[in-house]
Design a protein around this motif. Sequence first.
Motif, PDB file in Angstrom:
ATOM      1  N   ASP A 136     -59.909  41.955  26.484  1.00  0.00           N
ATOM      2  CA  ASP A 136     -58.969  41.525  27.805  1.00  0.00           C
ATOM      3  C   ASP A 136     -58.568  39.825  27.838  1.00  0.00           C
ATOM      4  O   ASP A 136     -58.339  39.751  29.024  1.00  0.00           O
ATOM      5  CB  ASP A 136     -59.832  42.628  28.500  1.00  0.00           C
ATOM      6  CG  ASP A 136     -61.155  42.070  29.089  1.00  0.00           C
ATOM      7  OD1 ASP A 136     -62.054  42.093  29.713  1.00  0.00           O
ATOM      8  OD2 ASP A 136     -61.516  41.418  27.630  1.00  0.00           O
ATOM      9  N   ARG A 178     -63.268  47.476  33.961  1.00  0.00           N
ATOM     10  CA  ARG A 178     -63.567  45.941  34.153  1.00  0.00           C
ATOM     11  C   ARG A 178     -63.042  45.669  35.510  1.00  0.00           C
ATOM     12  O   ARG A 178     -61.320  46.243  35.306  1.00  0.00           O
ATOM     13  CB  ARG A 178     -63.617  45.177  33.105  1.00  0.00           C
ATOM     14  CG  ARG A 178     -64.718  45.646  32.147  1.00  0.00           C
ATOM     15  CD  ARG A 178     -64.143  44.799  30.550  1.00  0.00           C
ATOM     16  NE  ARG A 178     -64.920  43.503  30.906  1.00  0.00           N
ATOM     17  CZ  ARG A 178     -66.264  43.023  31.451  1.00  0.00           C
ATOM     18  NH1 ARG A 178     -66.547  43.443  30.991  1.00  0.00           N
ATOM     19  NH2 ARG A 178     -65.873  41.228  31.285  1.00  0.00           N
ATOM     20  N   LEU A 179     -63.713  45.792  36.408  1.00  0.00           N
ATOM     21  CA  LEU A 179     -63.389  45.057  37.291  1.00  0.00           C
ATOM     22  C   LEU A 179     -63.024  43.134  37.574  1.00  0.00           C
ATOM     23  O   LEU A 179     -64.260  42.768  37.845  1.00  0.00           O
ATOM     24  CB  LEU A 179     -64.475  45.724  38.734  1.00  0.00           C
ATOM     25  CG  LEU A 179     -63.774  44.652  40.306  1.00  0.00           C
ATOM     26  CD1 LEU A 179     -62.207  45.719  40.729  1.00  0.00           C
ATOM     27  CD2 LEU A 179     -64.705  45.580  41.526  1.00  0.00           C
ATOM     28  N   HIS A 214     -53.808  49.700  28.310  1.00  0.00           N
ATOM     29  CA  HIS A 214     -54.728  48.155  28.565  1.00  0.00           C
ATOM     30  C   HIS A 214     -55.208  47.769  27.449  1.00  0.00           C
ATOM     31  O   HIS A 214     -55.384  46.556  26.355  1.00  0.00           O
ATOM     32  CB  HIS A 214     -55.999  48.618  29.816  1.00  0.00           C
ATOM     33  CG  HIS A 214     -54.809  48.432  30.532  1.00  0.00           C
ATOM     34  ND1 HIS A 214     -55.843  48.681  32.177  1.00  0.00           N
ATOM     35  CD2 HIS A 214     -54.084  48.269  31.451  1.00  0.00           C
ATOM     36  CE1 HIS A 214     -55.595  48.835  32.980  1.00  0.00           C
ATOM     37  NE2 HIS A 214     -54.049  48.727  32.867  1.00  0.00           N
ATOM     38  N   GLY A 218     -57.627  42.275  39.125  1.00  0.00           N
ATOM     39  CA  GLY A 218     -57.161  44.050  38.596  1.00  0.00           C
ATOM     40  C   GLY A 218     -58.077  44.602  37.526  1.00  0.00           C
ATOM     41  O   GLY A 218     -59.491  44.117  37.834  1.00  0.00           O
ATOM     42  N   ILE A 219     -57.751  45.468  37.481  1.00  0.00           N
ATOM     43  CA  ILE A 219     -58.602  46.828  37.029  1.00  0.00           C
ATOM     44  C   ILE A 219     -58.048  47.069  35.975  1.00  0.00           C
ATOM     45  O   ILE A 219     -57.248  47.257  34.836  1.00  0.00           O
ATOM     46  CB  ILE A 219     -59.016  47.708  37.540  1.00  0.00           C
ATOM     47  CG1 ILE A 219     -59.816  47.377  39.105  1.00  0.00           C
ATOM     48  CG2 ILE A 219     -60.141  48.725  37.343  1.00  0.00           C
ATOM     49  CD1 ILE A 219     -59.635  48.787  40.409  1.00  0.00           C
ATOM     50  N   VAL A 220     -59.221  46.299  34.364  1.00  0.00           N
ATOM     51  CA  VAL A 220     -58.687  46.846  33.383  1.00  0.00           C
ATOM     52  C   VAL A 220     -59.730  48.264  32.918  1.00  0.00           C
ATOM     53  O   VAL A 220     -60.769  48.319  33.364  1.00  0.00           O
ATOM     54  CB  VAL A 220     -59.701  45.971  32.035  1.00  0.00           C
ATOM     55  CG1 VAL A 220     -59.534  46.681  31.061  1.00  0.00           C
ATOM     56  CG2 VAL A 220     -59.219  44.488  32.684  1.00  0.00           C
TER      57      VAL A 220
END
Lengths: 427, 377
Positions: free
Chosen positions: B198, B269-270, B283, B274-276
């Motif tokens: 990420d 993951r926050l 993603h 954004g949120i992954v």
Amino acid sequence: MAATDVDVFSNEEKRNLSLGGHVGFDSLPEQLVSKSVTQGFCFNILCVGETGIGKSTLMNTLFNTMFENEEASHYQNGVYLRPRTYDLQESNVRLKLTIVDTVGFGDQINKEDSYKPIVDYIDTQFENYLQEELKIKRSLFNYHDTRIHICLYFIAPTGHSLKSLDLVTMKKLDSKVNIIPIIAKADTISKSELHKFKIKIMSELVSNGVQIYQFPTDDETVSEINASMNAHLPFAVVGSVEEVKVGNKAVRARQYPWGVVQVENESHCDFVKLREMLIRVNMEDLREQTHARHYELYRRCKLEEMGFKDTDPDSEPFSLQETYEAKRKEFLGDLQRKEEEMRQMFVNKVKETEAELKDKERELHEKFEQLKRMHQEEKKKVEDKRGYLEEEMNAFNKRKAAAETLSLSQPVKKDKDKKKHKVQLDC
Amino acid sequence: QWTKIKTKFMQHKHTEHLCLLFFVFQEKQYVGFATLPNQVHRKSVKKGFDFTLMVAGESGMGKSTLVNSLFLTDLYKDRKLLNAEERINQTVEIIKHTVDIEEKGVKLKLTIVDTPGFGDAVNNNECWKPITDYIDQQFEQYFRDESGLNRKNIQDNRVHCCLYFIPPFGHGLRPVDVEFMKALHEKVNIIPLIAKADCLTPNEIKKLKDRIREEIDKFGIKVYQFPECDSDEDEEFKQLDKELKECTPFAVIGSNTVVEARGQRVRGRLYPWGIVEVENQSHCDFVKLRNMLIRSHMHDLKDVTCDVHYENYRAQCIQEMTSKLAQDNRMESPIPILPLSTPDVDTEKLIKMKDEELKRMQEMLNKMQQQMHDKEQ
């Protein structure tokens, strides 16, 4: 004579006077500023971090420009430093910026010596300045100051703690340069993890006695902001030179499938804080600290090494000049002594060689004589032999002649006679 | 045709009954050995499976988080992490976690072999040695067990797969990555992964993957290759297989936390931006890894370990032993003599005799066949 005058002045008490009107020396700071603006400023940044961690990108982002950079390879044999100097201008202020990159840092399998090239580089810059300072004819105001004012240490965002290499390197650097640790590529750490990570890093630095740069809190105008920023260390930064459209503006950001990380958004990362602190507020303080603290420490250590002291055994203050003179005399004395020694040695050697040569000459001469004698002896022998041989020849010829005459006069001689002759001839 | 459809149903875990139902509608004469896959299925469920997975990479690459995400469990409760100071001279340890997990009646004894300390010290010379030693030890133990007299309950502790975590912060493989993989590629199936993906944009991921694949080729590293799919598989399957292969090394993200995204609760993951989502294929490649590792290729990994890596080890071992013995005894020994659990020499002789007899009989048979063939003509 002059000394006594000074004494008189310092014994007087200092008095505060109030002014009856506006004199005008409050323009002194402005005069200083305009002088320094015309001179131009100089700033040197050292970026330490593993290959690919984002050093070049962050520099580009901080100074909003594209410094030329090739991607470094992971397969360098060792660490080496690459300084690059740029001339930047903003409004009417000129800045000579030097960015020093550590190439190959963290790539080797054995990293025990990785810190050495960095320490050597910093020391060399100090040494150069010291040399300039000690010169008789010097031009410090013209001197291009290459001493490192700030070391940005890039910490990999593992989320756990510092790496062993980070700890070892920072310990070696903290007494030589201002260190600001930053967490690189911080867009891979979530907020809660980041909080824990920062605390862990700071506690590790403290427990290992690593001195990082503290933003100064003695000046009231900036003490508040500096104090609050000190609490945010290490800064978690994200760098980017690409622009992404957010709303109706194009901002520098990184575009992911799950969102856009904006570099200048303070809730996304600490880039703005870093820029504020590094460039907009404390740049001058960094330069001062480098000169007043780190350079002075280096200078003191270096001069002590050379044998200078501030006070002699009787605690009387030495003047640098005296010490210098003494040192110089000592040095010259040393030199002379050495010269003498060498000369002596040379003379001795020459004598020795001469003696040797003489010996050799004598030997040769003897040999020659001997050979001559031998030659003569041989000659004599040969002559003797020759004489002897001639005699024999003569005798033989005589007998031959005699025999011939005999045979001629008595041709019918019997064998017996011949034998007799033969016998006679043979004798 | 029928067998194939049946196996496909097996893969999708349909029950025996459904297959028999289809059988009822079949009209042809039916022998019944088409139920073999069925029987294999039943027996294997009863026996249970085992799998040993090794994870290797520097500290902080997200190995534990990924393992937790893969197996949807928490293997690493109360784990103690070392400080930077303690890691300066750290040596590599080998730590095994064994868990028994069950899903739809299928039992799996999962062993995760951890390698804390790898690459963490300042001097990492040969830091992979404890790991190669461990793998060799497991091979040796299996070799001994296999050659033993009582082979009823052999424990297979051999490492079936090694996930190697490459940091995403660099420009490609680093010297330590290359050395590690070269030391292990002929002992274990290596699957290289790009960790903490990420921190890379899609373009950066592609560039890094291309670079890593190039370097793997350049340095001659033999990573685990997916087996070629059968030529009679359908196009869709082939396409998926091709995509999977072009996607390596997988860029993965793991998470121990569940977050709310798009109205659902997912592992993710926050971030403020954004949120992954771990299981979102756009993603990261987590799903591909999981499918490959667990859902389709787990058994192939075991097979390659047994058929290739273990056999290589065994052959090498035997060669060394015979050459050593030849040096010691100064005589040729065509039969591999095992130093430890040796079957007695008499049996060996017997075997040799029988072998020769067999050979003679084979030759006679060939001769007879030839005669018959001639006669026919």
